[in-house]
Design a protein around this motif. Structure first.
Motif, PDB file in Angstrom:
ATOM      1  N   VAL A 190       8.288   3.361 -15.051  1.00 23.87           N
ATOM      2  CA  VAL A 190       7.199   3.241 -14.080  1.00 23.87           C
ATOM      3  C   VAL A 190       7.731   2.701 -12.759  1.00 23.87           C
ATOM      4  N   ALA A 191       8.569   1.680 -12.824  1.00 27.38           N
ATOM      5  CA  ALA A 191       9.118   1.103 -11.608  1.00 27.38           C
ATOM      6  C   ALA A 191       9.949   2.127 -10.840  1.00 27.38           C
ATOM      7  N   ALA A 192      10.723   2.935 -11.567  1.00 22.43           N
ATOM      8  CA  ALA A 192      11.546   3.947 -10.904  1.00 22.43           C
ATOM      9  C   ALA A 192      10.666   5.007 -10.242  1.00 22.43           C
ATOM     10  N   ALA A 193       9.609   5.420 -10.935  1.00 25.01           N
ATOM     11  CA  ALA A 193       8.703   6.414 -10.355  1.00 25.01           C
ATOM     12  C   ALA A 193       8.046   5.880  -9.089  1.00 25.01           C
ATOM     13  N   LYS A 194       7.684   4.619  -9.081  1.00 23.82           N
ATOM     14  CA  LYS A 194       7.066   4.025  -7.898  1.00 23.82           C
ATOM     15  C   LYS A 194       8.051   3.993  -6.734  1.00 23.82           C
ATOM     16  N   ARG A 195       9.298   3.622  -7.023  1.00 23.35           N
ATOM     17  CA  ARG A 195      10.310   3.606  -5.948  1.00 23.35           C
ATOM     18  C   ARG A 195      10.553   5.011  -5.412  1.00 23.35           C
ATOM     19  N   GLU A 196      10.696   5.964  -6.324  1.00 17.40           N
ATOM     20  CA  GLU A 196      10.979   7.340  -5.906  1.00 17.40           C
ATOM     21  C   GLU A 196       9.805   7.930  -5.129  1.00 17.40           C
ATOM     22  N   ALA A 197       8.593   7.621  -5.554  1.00 18.85           N
ATOM     23  CA  ALA A 197       7.416   8.126  -4.848  1.00 18.85           C
ATOM     24  C   ALA A 197       7.348   7.561  -3.433  1.00 18.85           C
ATOM     25  N   ARG A 198       7.606   6.280  -3.323  1.00 17.29           N
ATOM     26  CA  ARG A 198       7.550   5.662  -1.991  1.00 17.29           C
ATOM     27  C   ARG A 198       8.606   6.272  -1.073  1.00 17.29           C
ATOM     28  N   ALA A 199       9.793   6.526  -1.596  1.00 20.44           N
ATOM     29  CA  ALA A 199      10.839   7.130  -0.768  1.00 20.44           C
ATOM     30  C   ALA A 199      10.452   8.546  -0.356  1.00 20.44           C
ATOM     31  N   ALA A 200       9.843   9.297  -1.277  1.00 23.61           N
ATOM     32  CA  ALA A 200       9.487  10.688  -0.983  1.00 23.61           C
ATOM     33  C   ALA A 200       8.395  10.792   0.075  1.00 23.61           C
ATOM     34  N   ILE A 201       7.376   9.933  -0.020  1.00 25.52           N
ATOM     35  CA  ILE A 201       6.250  10.062   0.912  1.00 25.52           C
ATOM     36  C   ILE A 201       6.590   9.552   2.298  1.00 25.52           C
ATOM     37  N   GLY A 202       7.754   8.925   2.451  1.00 30.02           N
ATOM     38  CA  GLY A 202       8.142   8.405   3.758  1.00 30.02           C
ATOM     39  C   GLY A 202       8.256   9.452   4.837  1.00 30.02           C
ATOM     40  N   VAL A 203       8.308  10.737   4.443  1.00 32.22           N
ATOM     41  CA  VAL A 203       8.405  11.806   5.442  1.00 32.22           C
ATOM     42  C   VAL A 203       7.065  12.057   6.137  1.00 32.22           C
ATOM     43  N   VAL A 204       5.976  11.516   5.593  1.00 31.59           N
ATOM     44  CA  VAL A 204       4.651  11.758   6.179  1.00 31.59           C
ATOM     45  C   VAL A 204       4.474  10.796   7.350  1.00 31.59           C
ATOM     46  N   GLN A 205       5.001  11.203   8.479  1.00 33.51           N
ATOM     47  CA  GLN A 205       5.009  10.364   9.681  1.00 33.51           C
ATOM     48  C   GLN A 205       4.266  11.063  10.812  1.00 33.51           C
ATOM     49  N   PRO A 206       3.675  10.270  11.714  1.00 30.30           N
ATOM     50  CA  PRO A 206       3.730   8.808  11.785  1.00 30.30           C
ATOM     51  C   PRO A 206       2.723   8.090  10.894  1.00 30.30           C
ATOM     52  N   GLN A 207       1.987   8.802  10.042  1.00 30.22           N
ATOM     53  CA  GLN A 207       0.882   8.194   9.302  1.00 30.22           C
ATOM     54  C   GLN A 207       1.328   7.019   8.439  1.00 30.22           C
ATOM     55  N   LEU A 208       2.443   7.183   7.717  1.00 30.44           N
ATOM     56  CA  LEU A 208       2.863   6.112   6.805  1.00 30.44           C
ATOM     57  C   LEU A 208       3.221   4.837   7.550  1.00 30.44           C
ATOM     58  N   SER A 209       3.843   4.959   8.698  1.00 31.64           N
ATOM     59  CA  SER A 209       4.184   3.762   9.467  1.00 31.64           C
ATOM     60  C   SER A 209       2.930   3.051   9.958  1.00 31.64           C
ATOM     61  N   TYR A 210       1.938   3.812  10.368  1.00 31.68           N
ATOM     62  CA  TYR A 210       0.677   3.190  10.777  1.00 31.68           C
ATOM     63  C   TYR A 210      -0.036   2.545   9.593  1.00 31.68           C
ATOM     64  N   LEU A 211      -0.013   3.200   8.445  1.00 36.01           N
ATOM     65  CA  LEU A 211      -0.645   2.616   7.264  1.00 36.01           C
ATOM     66  C   LEU A 211       0.064   1.331   6.846  1.00 36.01           C
ATOM     67  N   ASP A 212       1.373   1.300   6.968  1.00 35.85           N
ATOM     68  CA  ASP A 212       2.104   0.067   6.661  1.00 35.85           C
ATOM     69  C   ASP A 212       1.674  -1.069   7.589  1.00 35.85           C
ATOM     70  N   ALA A 213       1.475  -0.744   8.858  1.00 35.53           N
ATOM     71  CA  ALA A 213       1.046  -1.771   9.809  1.00 35.53           C
ATOM     72  C   ALA A 213      -0.353  -2.282   9.467  1.00 35.53           C
ATOM     73  N   ILE A 214      -1.239  -1.373   9.066  1.00 32.38           N
ATOM     74  CA  ILE A 214      -2.600  -1.788   8.694  1.00 32.38           C
ATOM     75  C   ILE A 214      -2.557  -2.650   7.434  1.00 32.38           C
ATOM     76  N   ARG A 215      -1.781  -2.221   6.445  1.00 35.21           N
ATOM     77  CA  ARG A 215      -1.695  -2.993   5.194  1.00 35.21           C
ATOM     78  C   ARG A 215      -1.159  -4.407   5.456  1.00 35.21           C
ATOM     79  N   ALA A 216      -0.198  -4.527   6.347  1.00 39.27           N
ATOM     80  CA  ALA A 216       0.382  -5.840   6.642  1.00 39.27           C
ATOM     81  C   ALA A 216      -0.625  -6.759   7.317  1.00 39.27           C
ATOM     82  N   ALA A 217      -1.544  -6.198   8.112  1.00 37.34           N
ATOM     83  CA  ALA A 217      -2.521  -7.018   8.836  1.00 37.34           C
ATOM     84  C   ALA A 217      -3.767  -7.307   8.019  1.00 37.34           C
ATOM     85  N   LEU A 218      -4.049  -6.491   7.012  1.00 42.69           N
ATOM     86  CA  LEU A 218      -5.289  -6.615   6.250  1.00 42.69           C
ATOM     87  C   LEU A 218      -5.077  -7.534   5.052  1.00 42.69           C
ATOM     88  N   PRO A 219      -5.922  -8.539   4.850  1.00 41.17           N
ATOM     89  CA  PRO A 219      -5.777  -9.386   3.656  1.00 41.17           C
ATOM     90  C   PRO A 219      -5.895  -8.574   2.374  1.00 41.17           C
TER      91      PRO A 219
END
Length: 559
Positions: free
Chosen positions: A355-384
């Motif tokens: 499960v941990a490996a699948a989560k890591r691999e999934a996160r690496a794969a979806i990183g190509v969806v830009q700029p959306q993923l970078s914006y979502l990361d910024a929102i997640r970091a600011a949101l409690p």
């Protein structure tokens, strides 16, 4: 036992009193002629029930939906009949698709005109039939003294079994008429069905024997997070969801998986437990949206927990438990423990590593969806962790299905299968009204936002401290991409000339800023959340530059 009021009351007041008895603290509404007695009663009872106005009936419906979706409690709205009700049809359809307890209260033509088609103000040919096509149950209050009983029945229907929207109408003359009314106690929803013991035992045997079980959750399991997590840990089963079931198990828990991580685990899955879910991911999104799979087949073995008996016939499981999600999950957990005879769970370290490996691999794969993923990361970091993310049919909203980690139940508020463009901003207003002390962020696109842009006035007037992040790409992004890639670049209706959103928000008295990078969005969002006022953050995005999120929502068919 009820007690009879000594003074006669109007039909509108009788409805309001019945709402108060049933614990309603907020009504979203837009008044009009047929509804005057109802709104007058709301004004008189302002000490017990808040009325939150809006600038369009559609927003009333969506705000009630947001209130219900984020709390699990009934969201109530009131609008005039005919065009007023029809303006809320999309919100009712969304509530139906998401199993959200929403109550619509509306008026009618005078009693003598019912069914006559004389063309009275706001008359529909058969409004009750229209409402019944959009709701779980709808009824008319024929007499003032019937109001408490009809409202109680509405609450029983709305909350009993599979939750869903209901509607109550009252004719214009009945709304204004007076009669003594006997108050009734609050409605008591029907008893939840007990899980069948034999079915529980069969399901437990399948799950205990499975080497790689998986759990998928839907909206029907949002109240059952403790039981679902305990069962998942007992089985070492990853827990995933597409939209409505997210956050039941936090996605940073070792067993919490994004939808795309679940896809990567799917080929090895030998048992699937669906809890309060239609299981749209594996049997529609991952197999193809054009072929109806009614009986999935022997592998993986399918077990379903769903309180709606009809649901088990729409997608036929090997074992089906007609039960509430919490009751069914707890019954399965007890049965699993009995089968193991107190020996505890076997060593599942290898499964956890998968499960941990699948989560890591999934996160690496979806990183190509830009700029959306970078914006979502910024929102997640600011949101409690317990802050609310309310999406929209937009490029960032679609990417959030798999690219925005969710950590708590009910905090990811989606549109469900209806895919109602424009739902996000007004729905988020309702979420914020329901949770004034918690962070709420509406993440929308320019196309969807303009469906309800007038509700900036509602946010300012009602003091609703919602922060909206608007991604302005001057297009309906999906339509534009599809026309360019599938129709030879013949673009029609997909390119948008937009207003200056910052100036527009400022004209409503709403704080507004413009940013153009994820690095700038994070601080701007944190500042807006800290201020606690209505705010709009406009993110400039060049048209056509967003990577398609669809390879991770409709990946290559499997199974």
């Amino acid at each position: 036992m009820g007690s009879e009021h000594t003074d006669a009351t109007t039909g509108g007041a009788a409805l309001v009193e019945a709402l108060i008895v049933n614990g309603v603290d907020t009504v979203f509404g837009l008044p009009g002629a047929q509804m005057y007695p109802f709104f007058d009663a709301l004004q008189r009872r302002g000490d017990r029930i808040r009325t939150c106005g809006a600038r369009h009936e559609q927003a009333c419906g969506y705000m009630a939906f947001g209130y219900a979706r984020s709390t699990g409690r009934p969201g109530v709205y009131a609008v005039v009949p005919g065009p007023g009700v029809l303006n809320t049809a999309a919100a009712l359809s969304t509530a139906y698709g998401c199993n959200a307890p929403v109550l619509c209260i509306t008026g009618q033509v005078p009693s003598g005109f019912l069914g006559q088609r004389r063309g009275h103000l706001h008359e529909l040919p058969d409004q009750l039939a229209t409402l019944r096509s959009l709701t779980k149950w709808s009824a008319r209050v024929e007499r003032v003294e019937d109001a408490p009983a009809v409202i109680d029945e509405a609450f029983r229907r709305m909350l009993g079994g599979r939750p869903g929207p209901v509607a109550v109408e009252m004719a214009w003359d009945v709304m204004a008429a007076r009669a003594p009314v006997r108050a009734l106690p609050p409605a008591v929803p029907e008893a939840r069905p007990r899980p069948d013991a034999d079915a529980v035992a069969r399901a437990a045997r399948i799950l205990v024997a499975a080497r790689r079980p998986m759990i998928m959750t839907g909206s029907g399991a949002q109240h059952a997070s403790v039981a679902v997590l305990a069962l998942a840990e007992a089985l070492a089963a990853p827990v995933a969801a597409l939209r409505g079931g997210r956050g039941i198990v936090a996605e940073d828990h070792p067993l919490g998986a994004s939808s795309y991580a679940a896809y990567r685990l799917w080929p090895g899955t030998d048992a699937l437990l669906g809890i309060g879910s239609r299981l749209e991911m594996p049997y529609m999104r991952w197999r193809g949206m054009m072929t109806y799979v009614r009986e999935p087949g022997p592998s993986p073995a399918l077990i379903r927990i769903d309180i709606d008996p009809e649901e088990h016939g729409r997608l036929v499981p090997e074992v089906g438990l007609v039960a509430d999600a919490e009751d069914g999950a707890r019954a399965l957990l007890d049965a699993v423990r009995r089968l193991r005879g107190g020996r505890g769970a076997p060593d599942r370290s290898a499964r956890l590593a998968e499960v941990a490996a699948a989560k890591r691999e999934a996160r690496a794969a979806i990183g190509v969806v830009q700029p959306q993923l970078s914006y979502l990361d910024a929102i997640r970091a600011a949101l409690p962790r317990d802050g609310f993310f309310v999406g929209e049919l937009s490029q960032v909203g679609f990417a959030s299905y798999f690219g925005f980690p969710v950590y708590a139940p009910r905090t990811y508020v989606s549109e469900g299968y209806q895919g109602t463009l424009g739902f996000g901003f007004p729905t988020a207003l309702g979420v914020k009204v329901a949770h004034p002390g918690r962070a709420v962020v509406s993440v929308t696109g320019d196309g969807g936002f303009l469906f309800a842009v007038q509700e900036l006035a509602t946010a300012a007037q009602e003091g609703i401290g919602l922060v909206t992040v608007l991604f302005d790409n001057h297009s309906y992004g999906n339509v534009l991409r599809d026309q360019n890639t599938g129709y030879g670049g013949r673009v029609i209706g997909a390119v948008l000339d937009n207003p200056d959103f910052v100036a527009l928000a400022a004209s409503f008295g709403v704080d507004a800023v413009r940013v153009d990078s994820p690095e700038d969005l994070g601080p701007a969002l944190a500042a807006a959340l800290a201020a606690g006022r209505p705010a709009l953050i406009v993110v400039a995005v060049e048209r056509g530059t967003e990577a398609s999120p669809w390879p991770f929502i409709h990946p290559a068919p499997v199974g």
